[in-house]
Design a protein around this motif. Structure first.
Motif, PDB file in Angstrom:
ATOM      1  N   SER A 132     -98.631  25.971 134.123  1.00  9.10           N
ATOM      2  CA  SER A 132     -98.522  25.549 132.725  1.00  9.10           C
ATOM      3  C   SER A 132     -98.310  24.045 132.618  1.00  9.10           C
ATOM      4  CB  SER A 132     -97.412  26.314 132.002  1.00  9.10           C
ATOM      5  OG  SER A 132     -96.162  26.072 132.582  1.00  9.10           O
ATOM      6  N   SER A 133     -97.616  23.428 133.569  1.00 12.61           N
ATOM      7  CA  SER A 133     -97.423  21.973 133.524  1.00 12.61           C
ATOM      8  C   SER A 133     -98.746  21.231 133.715  1.00 12.61           C
ATOM      9  CB  SER A 133     -96.414  21.527 134.587  1.00 12.61           C
ATOM     10  OG  SER A 133     -96.973  21.588 135.886  1.00 12.61           O
ATOM     11  N   ARG A 134     -99.690  21.883 134.397  1.00 12.60           N
ATOM     12  CA  ARG A 134    -101.017  21.272 134.603  1.00 12.60           C
ATOM     13  C   ARG A 134    -102.059  21.825 133.624  1.00 12.60           C
ATOM     14  NH1 ARG A 134    -102.910  22.085 140.199  1.00 12.60           N
ATOM     15  NH2 ARG A 134    -101.649  23.947 140.316  1.00 12.60           N
ATOM     16  N   GLU A 135    -101.578  22.612 132.654  1.00 15.83           N
ATOM     17  CA  GLU A 135    -102.432  23.228 131.641  1.00 15.83           C
ATOM     18  C   GLU A 135    -103.580  24.027 132.264  1.00 15.83           C
ATOM     19  OE1 GLU A 135    -103.513  20.315 128.669  1.00 15.83           O
ATOM     20  OE2 GLU A 135    -101.416  19.981 128.149  1.00 15.83           O
ATOM     21  N   LEU A 136    -103.211  24.835 133.274  1.00 14.46           N
ATOM     22  CA  LEU A 136    -104.165  25.725 133.924  1.00 14.46           C
ATOM     23  C   LEU A 136    -103.864  27.162 133.501  1.00 14.46           C
ATOM     24  CD1 LEU A 136    -104.152  24.154 137.502  1.00 14.46           C
ATOM     25  CD2 LEU A 136    -105.918  23.912 135.745  1.00 14.46           C
TER      26      LEU A 136
END
Length: 189
Positions: free
Chosen positions: A166-170
């Motif tokens: 989620s921090s890498r928007e994956l």
């Protein structure tokens, strides 16, 4: 085949780091299998083979999956890091003649997990996170949890993965969410 036979098979496919990791996952899988009452030989076999196609080219992995009848879903298509578990499960069945569904599924779901995992599948999932060479933030906690409860270790692993993705928007694969939810719901009874 023995573990030594499998080591000889995987060695040419892997760099030093990946090979060491695979050997360490097999050792950790044996330890966890002994602790939780799983089949030790199956755990060792799945552990040593779990990353067999990790260093194959994307094209090779896609071909193996195609030949094995695997159709990637939308998330898998955009997440090549998940491919090795799928291609690996096909490879060990088609090339190494491993026909044990539990070993095949342990390789296939070691990256995402899934609902209704077998004990062997859970062990390989956790062993991959806790093998001796791992040094990420939180690995000591993960190892302690693995000694207390395989499911609590899995929840910790999922939280780690979900935060990272989620921090890498994956995207997070539905199998991961289903497994996480199943463990949480079964623990809340």
């Amino acid at each position: 085949m023995t573990i030594e036979d499998y080591k000889k098979i995987i060695r040419p496919f892997m760099g030093e780091h990946r090979y060491t990791h695979s050997v360490n996952v097999a050792k950790e899988a044996v330890r966890l299998a002994q602790k939780y009452g799983a089949d030790v030989k199956k755990a060792e076999t799945a552990g040593i083979l779990h990353d067999i196609t990790k260093e194959f080219s994307p094209e090779e992995q896609l071909q193996i999956m195609h030949d094995g009848g695997i159709i990637l879903d939308d998330i898998q298509q955009k997440a090549p890091k998940l491919w090795h578990s799928l291609s690996g499960s096909v490879y060990i069945k088609s090339k190494l003649n491993i026909n044990d569904d539990d070993i095949i599924n342990a390789v296939r779901y070691h990256t995402t997990g899934r609902a209704n995992m077998s004990l062997l599948e859970k062990i390989i999932f956790v062993a991959d996170f806790t093998s001796a060479e791992r040094s990420y933030d939180g690995v000591k906690t993960m190892r302690k949890l693995a000694d207390k409860s395989i499911e609590k270790a899995m929840l910790f692993g999922f939280k780690f993965t979900f935060c990272d993705l989620s921090s890498r928007e994956l995207a997070i694969h539905p199998d991961e969410i289903a497994c996480y939810n199943q463990i949480v719901l079964s623990n809340s009874k």
